[in-house]
Each structure stands twice: as structure tokens, then as C-alpha cells.
Design a protein around this motif. Structure first.
Motif, PDB file in Angstrom:
ATOM      1  N   UNK A   1       0.809  -1.213   0.000  1.00 24.26           N
ATOM      2  CA  UNK A   1       0.000   0.000   0.000  1.00 24.26           C
ATOM      3  C   UNK A   1       0.839   1.257   0.000  1.00 24.26           C
ATOM      4  N   UNK A   2       0.201   2.383   0.284  1.00 23.64           N
ATOM      5  CA  UNK A   2       0.891   3.668   0.259  1.00 23.64           C
ATOM      6  C   UNK A   2       1.994   3.759   1.305  1.00 23.64           C
ATOM      7  N   UNK A   3       1.766   3.180   2.471  1.00 22.09           N
ATOM      8  CA  UNK A   3       2.728   3.334   3.557  1.00 22.09           C
ATOM      9  C   UNK A   3       4.071   2.737   3.187  1.00 22.09           C
ATOM     10  N   UNK A   4       4.059   1.569   2.580  1.00 26.75           N
ATOM     11  CA  UNK A   4       5.310   0.953   2.146  1.00 26.75           C
ATOM     12  C   UNK A   4       5.803   1.573   0.845  1.00 26.75           C
ATOM     13  N   UNK A   5       4.880   1.937  -0.035  1.00 30.12           N
ATOM     14  CA  UNK A   5       5.270   2.483  -1.332  1.00 30.12           C
ATOM     15  C   UNK A   5       6.017   3.804  -1.189  1.00 30.12           C
ATOM     16  N   UNK A   6       5.625   4.632  -0.244  1.00 31.27           N
ATOM     17  CA  UNK A   6       6.332   5.909  -0.115  1.00 31.27           C
ATOM     18  C   UNK A   6       7.746   5.687   0.418  1.00 31.27           C
ATOM     19  N   UNK A   7       7.965   4.615   1.164  1.00 31.83           N
ATOM     20  CA  UNK A   7       9.324   4.279   1.608  1.00 31.83           C
ATOM     21  C   UNK A   7      10.151   3.775   0.424  1.00 31.83           C
ATOM     22  N   UNK A   8       9.522   2.984  -0.441  1.00 31.62           N
ATOM     23  CA  UNK A   8      10.200   2.516  -1.649  1.00 31.62           C
ATOM     24  C   UNK A   8      10.523   3.704  -2.553  1.00 31.62           C
ATOM     25  N   UNK A   9       9.593   4.644  -2.661  1.00 29.66           N
ATOM     26  CA  UNK A   9       9.840   5.839  -3.459  1.00 29.66           C
ATOM     27  C   UNK A   9      11.000   6.657  -2.888  1.00 29.66           C
ATOM     28  N   UNK A  10      11.112   6.688  -1.561  1.00 34.24           N
ATOM     29  CA  UNK A  10      12.237   7.396  -0.937  1.00 34.24           C
ATOM     30  C   UNK A  10      13.554   6.707  -1.267  1.00 34.24           C
TER      31      UNK A  10
END
Length: 400
Positions: free
Chosen positions: A300-309
Motif C-alpha cells: 500500500x501507500x505506507x510501504x510504497x512511499x518508503x520505496x519511493x524514498x
């Protein structure tokens, strides 16, 4: 407090790989999530493993809930059923957050880095990948089911398909002409003649439209390293934008890095991975040029934004995946608008022109080869009310 009072899942027999999840709160809000593959298994995971711990929880505690759902003991490596279920929950929680504050998710994440993002058309047909046993390879008996039966089109005349895409404003397209030659997963050889046949679609596209369109090659994790290398080296002549998921084990960082260093085509990896750790390992090994993730599979978004970082830290372009469902598309679009290194959002014009609109209230606006930023709160879409009242809908609820 925004207490979760109901966890609902919904499946439709005509789309058996998809499952939607709704979270209701005592505020009267409904957050929407979605995931793909093994829908009945995900349904069981939602109601047996997740729902009992969600009911009565404050839906504002997204990070804490994400940590609980993505780091238990077993079944949580990569994009397992547990992670797919957690992804649907997390997307619904962010949808609730956006609705609660009256802002789109890209704003809730910290704001948009762009007002629109370029899209590429995955050249699938109307039911590619959505039904059990749906057409994956084209035979001589197949007939076009409509003007956007793009898988049939690239198999028959890829140049004409490219012309039609350019005329609609698309500047990038993805095809998979080599799949037919993989006799088994992890195929360890491909003949020169089959390589030539697979390359023919790329030759036709370049002949028809020149450099007016980017071409991506999808290899669907079907090959071992030697066969993948032969394909990649053959594609160098056509200036492909990327080769996606070339190896049968896309979490093998060393094998992927070895392939990348032996070919000039950029490597894209990988929609199949879940969790930021897998991407961290690929990035650290120098395994990829483009980072692809799917929000309904990665956490979801919570993990995806860490991957994006991580993508930003390694200065790698990011491209959200969608060849599955309308919520996955909206989720990827919201992240792509926010993430600093995002460059492309995947779309399937066959799906956008037909069944996506039958399921959700709004679709992304595509203009001149770009998806525009949604302005509605949360995801920017919801399930159509009539979907819940369909006689064939399989609905399961867990309530307080």
C-alpha cells in the motif's frame, strides 16, 4: 478518534482475480482498497487474520497498523496473500485520511511534485489478466473484440498499433512478443530464429512511427539469465525504453545485476516484489535502471512511499504498475504525482474504455499522453453503488 466499525470485502465472478475492500468508520466515511490474484485467499486473510484486530481501531494510526500487518511471523515475504490483504487495507486507510481532510492522497502524502504524469499503454486486450484462463497468447483463431484489442494488434501488426497510439497522444507502449517462446517458467534457452521473430514487432514499430514512441518490453519473469541476456542484447538495436522483469527470480539481486551489466538495455524491476527491503537489496546491488512497484502488492501507500524514498536516494526513476484494476491505477497515479523521481504511470486503454468505468465512479483524466492530477478527496474514486447490489456480488462483512 475515527473508529473502524466494519471491514467489507467484495468479489465478482466475472473478475475472479480482483477483490475490493471497504473500511467503514464511525464518522460515516468509507475507505476503498483493492488487490489482485488469489481473491478468495485474500478474502480469508482479511476476515480471519486482519479484521479482528482492526475493528474498534483508530483509522488514523496508519503507520502503526501497517507495521502490524506487514511484519508478523510467517507468510510475509514478497507479495504474499497476507501482504496483498495488508495492501488493500492500507490503501483504504489512506483513502479515509484524504476524505477526512478533504484532500487527494498525493496532497496527504506531502504534496504533488507535478500536476500530471506521462502514461504508457500496456498493449493488453479487454480481459487480459483479469479472468481465470484469460487469453495470454494469440492464436490464428483469435478475432479482435474491439478497437483496443491491443494484444492481438501487436501480435498481428505492431506498426499499425503504434500509429493508432501516437494518433491518440500516447508516447510510450509496452508489448511482450517473446512470451510465446518460453516453454516453461525459467526457460533456459531461446533460438536465434525465435529471437528474430520476437524482435519483429519492435522493427515494425520503428518502421511505422520512428522515434515518436518509446517501447517497453515485458518479459514476465519467464527466463533464466542466459536466455534473458540473448533477448536483451537483441533488443539493443531498437532503443527500447526498458526490459521489464527479465528473470524468473526477480528478487535475485546478484543475477539481475549481472544481467544489467552485460547489456545496454535498461532493466526495470519489479511489480512482483513486496516491501521496501526487497527494493533496497536490488538498489544496493546495482540491479535496476527503473524501479517499478504495484501498490496493491507491495504494502500500500505506507510501504510504497518508503520505496519511493529509496528510489530518490539512489536517483532511480520510479514507475507505478497497473494492469489489474481501477483502484490500483488511482493508487499508482496518486503516488506518481507525489514521488520526486516518478516518470511514468502504466495504463491499459482497453480497460479504461470498458470495464473500469463499470466498477468505479470516476476514472483518471488522460490528455495528450498524460494523466492529470485527481482533485477529489482521497483516492479520487469509489465503487459504484450498483456494484454492491449486484446479484452475483460475493460480499463478506466483519463488524463490531
Amino acid at each position: 478518534m475515527s473508529k473502524i466499525t466494519c471491514v467489507r470485502t467484495l468479489r465478482l465472478p466475472e473478475r475472479p482475480k480482483l477483490i475490493w475492500l471497504e473500511l467503514e468508520t464511525d464518522e460515516g466515511l468509507i475507505g476503498l482498497g483493492e488487490t489482485f490474484r488469489g481473491a478468495a485467499t485474500v478474502e480469508a486473510a482479511v476476515h480471519e487474520l486482519i479484521a479482528p484486530g482492526l475493528l474498534g481501531r483508530d483509522s488514523r494510526g496508519i503507520e502503526a497498523i501497517s507495521l502490524e500487518l506487514t511484519t508478523p511471523y510467517v507468510g510475509y515475504h514478497s507479495a504474499s496473500a497476507e501482504i496483498r490483504a495488508a495492501s488493500a487495507v492500507d490503501i483504504a486507510l489512506w483513502d479515509l485520511k484524504g476524505q477526512r481532510h478533504g484532500i487527494p492522497i498525493h496532497e496527504a502524502l506531502g504534496g504533488a511534485c507535478r500536476e500530471r504524469i506521462r502514461v504508457y499503454n500496456t498493449c493488453a486486450g479487454y480481459e487480459f489478466n483479469t479472468q481465470q484462463g484469460a487469453r495470454r497468447q494469440i492464436t490464428t483463431a483469435d478475432r479482435a473484440q474491439g478497437p483496443y484489442d491491443d494484444q492481438l494488434a501487436f501480435s498481428r501488426d505492431a506498426g499499425a498499433l503504434a500509429v493508432s497510439l501516437v494518433e491518440e497522444g500516447y508516447t510510450a507502449m509496452k508489448i511482450w512478443p517473446f512470451d510465446q517462446f518460453a516453454r516453461q517458467h525459467g526457460a533456459n534457452s531461446i533460438s536465434l530464429d525465435d529471437v528474430r521473430k520476437g524482435c519483429e514487432a519492435f522493427r515494425q514499430i520503428r518502421q511505422a512511427v520512428g522515434d515518436r514512441i518509446e517501447i517497453m518490453c515485458e518479459l514476465h519473469s519467464l527466463w533464466d539469465s542466459t536466455a534473458a541476456l540473448r533477448i536483451c542484447q537483441a533488443l539493443e538495436a531498437y532503443d527500447v525504453y526498458w526490459v521489464e522483469d527479465p528473470l524468473c527470480k526477480m528478487d535475485d539481486a546478484q543475477a539481475l545485476a549481472d544481467l544489467r551489466h552485460r547489456t545496454r538495455v535498461p532493466i526495470c524491476a519489479s511489480e512482483t516484489l513486496g516491501g521496501s527491503t526487497a527494493y533496497r537489496d536490488l538498489l544496493a546491488a546495482g540491479s535496476l535502471d527503473y524501479l517499478m512497484l504495484d501498490l496493491v502488492w507491495c504494502g500500500g501507500f505506507t510501504e510504497a512511499r518508503k520505496i519511493a524514498a529509496l528510489a530518490q536516494a539512489y536517483n532511480k526513476p520510479l514507475a507505478p504498475h497497473d494492469c489489474t484494476g481501477p483502484v490500483a491505477l488511482f493508487a499508482g497515479l496518486q503516488l506518481g504525482l507525489h514521488a520526486p523521481t516518478a516518470v511514468l504511470q502504466e495504463v491499459v486503454r482497453a480497460s479504461l474504455s470498458t470495464w473500469y468505468g463499470e466498477l468505479v465512479t470516476h476514472l483518471p483524466q488522460i490528455d495528450g499522453g498524460f494523466a492529470l492530477a485527481p482533485s477529489l478527496p482521497g483516492l479520487g474514486t469509489a465503487l459504484r453503488p450498483e456494484v454492491r447490489t449486484r446479484a452475483d456480488a460475493i460480499i463478506r462483512e466483519t463488524r463490531c
